[in-house]
Enzyme design. Structure first.
Site, PDB file in Angstrom:
ATOM      1  N   HIS A  78       0.878  -1.165   0.028  1.00  0.00           N
ATOM      2  CA  HIS A  78      -0.067   0.153  -0.025  1.00  0.00           C
ATOM      3  C   HIS A  78       0.884   1.368  -0.155  1.00  0.00           C
ATOM      4  O   HIS A  78       0.433   2.171  -0.665  1.00  0.00           O
ATOM      5  CB  HIS A  78      -0.896  -0.120   1.223  1.00  0.00           C
ATOM      6  CG  HIS A  78      -1.814  -0.852   1.127  1.00  0.00           C
ATOM      7  ND1 HIS A  78      -2.936  -1.225   2.251  1.00  0.00           N
ATOM      8  CD2 HIS A  78      -2.318  -2.136   0.349  1.00  0.00           C
ATOM      9  CE1 HIS A  78      -3.430  -2.390   1.988  1.00  0.00           C
ATOM     10  NE2 HIS A  78      -3.252  -2.926   0.474  1.00  0.00           N
ATOM     11  N   HIS A 235      -9.196  -1.861  -5.348  1.00  0.00           N
ATOM     12  CA  HIS A 235      -8.301  -2.403  -4.493  1.00  0.00           C
ATOM     13  C   HIS A 235      -7.104  -3.223  -4.880  1.00  0.00           C
ATOM     14  O   HIS A 235      -5.771  -3.226  -4.723  1.00  0.00           O
ATOM     15  CB  HIS A 235      -8.788  -2.769  -3.016  1.00  0.00           C
ATOM     16  CG  HIS A 235      -7.690  -3.210  -1.924  1.00  0.00           C
ATOM     17  ND1 HIS A 235      -7.203  -2.071  -1.585  1.00  0.00           N
ATOM     18  CD2 HIS A 235      -6.856  -4.000  -1.818  1.00  0.00           C
ATOM     19  CE1 HIS A 235      -6.176  -2.442  -0.768  1.00  0.00           C
ATOM     20  NE2 HIS A 235      -5.850  -3.768  -1.008  1.00  0.00           N
ATOM     21  N   ASP A 239      -3.141  -2.714  -5.145  1.00  0.00           N
ATOM     22  CA  ASP A 239      -2.196  -3.885  -4.848  1.00  0.00           C
ATOM     23  C   ASP A 239      -1.215  -3.991  -6.221  1.00  0.00           C
ATOM     24  O   ASP A 239      -0.004  -4.091  -5.819  1.00  0.00           O
ATOM     25  CB  ASP A 239      -2.792  -5.133  -4.518  1.00  0.00           C
ATOM     26  CG  ASP A 239      -3.269  -5.130  -2.882  1.00  0.00           C
ATOM     27  OD1 ASP A 239      -2.951  -4.368  -2.292  1.00  0.00           O
ATOM     28  OD2 ASP A 239      -4.220  -6.094  -2.886  1.00  0.00           O
ATOM     29  N   HIS A 262      -0.780 -11.188  -5.027  1.00  0.00           N
ATOM     30  CA  HIS A 262       0.734 -11.012  -4.912  1.00  0.00           C
ATOM     31  C   HIS A 262       1.681 -11.777  -5.486  1.00  0.00           C
ATOM     32  O   HIS A 262       2.572 -11.416  -6.033  1.00  0.00           O
ATOM     33  CB  HIS A 262       0.941 -10.508  -3.340  1.00  0.00           C
ATOM     34  CG  HIS A 262       0.063  -9.563  -2.666  1.00  0.00           C
ATOM     35  ND1 HIS A 262       0.200  -8.237  -2.920  1.00  0.00           N
ATOM     36  CD2 HIS A 262      -0.886  -9.638  -1.771  1.00  0.00           C
ATOM     37  CE1 HIS A 262      -0.710  -7.708  -2.264  1.00  0.00           C
ATOM     38  NE2 HIS A 262      -1.455  -8.320  -1.781  1.00  0.00           N
TER      39      HIS A 262
END
Length: 304
Positions: A78, A235, A239, A262
């Site tokens: 973030h 969001h 990321d 991720h």
């Protein structure tokens, strides 16, 4: 004001909070850094600097963590997204423990910190990673792909086994204040059914309705609801921007991601860096290299 220069924050600014997964109190400080130093995490309790680099990624379970020896910094995506989205090339990110504070679960608090600090131009040209050939990585029905483009574009499709987060997409071209307006305020989210499992694994100890969207079987549990109708996909874009910041410089390319997380984002970064034939690095030397209108935070609207 010129636009080819690298930038850092103009002064030290701090915030406090808790780590999303550790649940431990954390204080974060953004501090000016020299030109060409990039983003560096500093574990103040250990006096160890951990550069924000893909080869130092040690964990991608529910967040991205980097480490150098025993000095680990978790949930970096973030603050990395905020720095990248606001066009900061060099910064010391000082933290007094093992995890970046989650604050409200978005990048907006870090954007506010950067705005409070202001920015300072430096006497060095910005470097860009220019994608020249498509690079793609898949894992079953998950996809992360970078294509050549004249700016930085992210197109993300989130698709979870839940009626509120099924086939939700968001696309953004990062120009001027687009990150601040369209992406920064989107919060992290989780499903209520997964919380017990995450906590049993030692994760989400600091999670609450104050720093995450929580979804039960039928509805959003947060009394204030969503900040955007497509906040989940936004969001995931946030990321992805933070994860791609571990390339070490702004990107000129178009990211297409489907159900990526991720781990896949970092696998794509590794694949790009391992193949010099798919990209090149350019450095701006004057305003003559910059298009007439203000460049995007993570790229330029026209090819260099």
């Amino acid at each position: 004001m010129t636009y080819w220069n690298q930038r850092t924050v103009a002064k030290r600014v701090s915030c406090t909070g808790v780590g999303l997964h550790s649940g431990k109190p954390a204080t974060l400080t953004l501090a000016p850094a020299p030109a060409d130093s990039g983003i560096t995490f500093v574990r103040m309790d250990l006096d160890v600097e951990v550069p924000a680099r893909n080869d130092l990624v040690v964990d991608t379970m529910l967040s991205t963590s980097v480490a150098l020896g025993a000095a680990r910094v978790s949930t970096v995506e973030h603050v990395l997204a905020a720095l990248a989205g606001m066009g900061i090339d060099n910064c010391r990110v000082e933290v007094d423990g093992p995890e970046i504070p989650i604050v409200d679960g978005s990048a907006a608090p870090f954007v506010c910190l950067i705005q409070e600090a202001g920015t300072r131009q430096q006497r060095a040209g910005r470097r860009y990673l220019v994608v020249d050939q498509p690079v793609e990585i898949r894992d079953g029905d998950k996809l992360a792909r970078l294509d050549p483009a004249d700016g930085f574009v992210v197109d993300f499709t989130a698709d979870f086994d839940h009626p509120l987060v099924t086939n939700q997409s968001f696309r953004v071209a990062l120009s001027d204040r687009a990150f601040e307006r369209e992406v920064a305020r989107a919060r992290t989210f989780c499903f209520r059914r997964d919380i017990e499992r995450m906590q049993a694994a030692g994760l989400a100890k600091g999670g609450s309705l104050d720093n995450a969207i929580v979804i039960d079987e039928f509805s959003i549990l947060n009394p204030e609801g969503l900040r955007f109708p497509d906040e989940f996909a936004r969001h995931k874009v946030l990321d992805a921007i933070g994860d791609l910041a571990l390339l070490g410089m702004p990107v000129l390319g178009a990211l297409t991601a489907v159900k990526s997380g991720h781990a896949l984002n970092q696998a794509l970064v590794r694949k790009v860096l391992a193949d010099p034939g798919c990209h090149r690095v350019v450095r701006l030397t004057s305003d003559a290299d910059v298009p007439a209108r203000r460049p995007v935070a993570l790229g330029l609207p026209e090819a260099i």
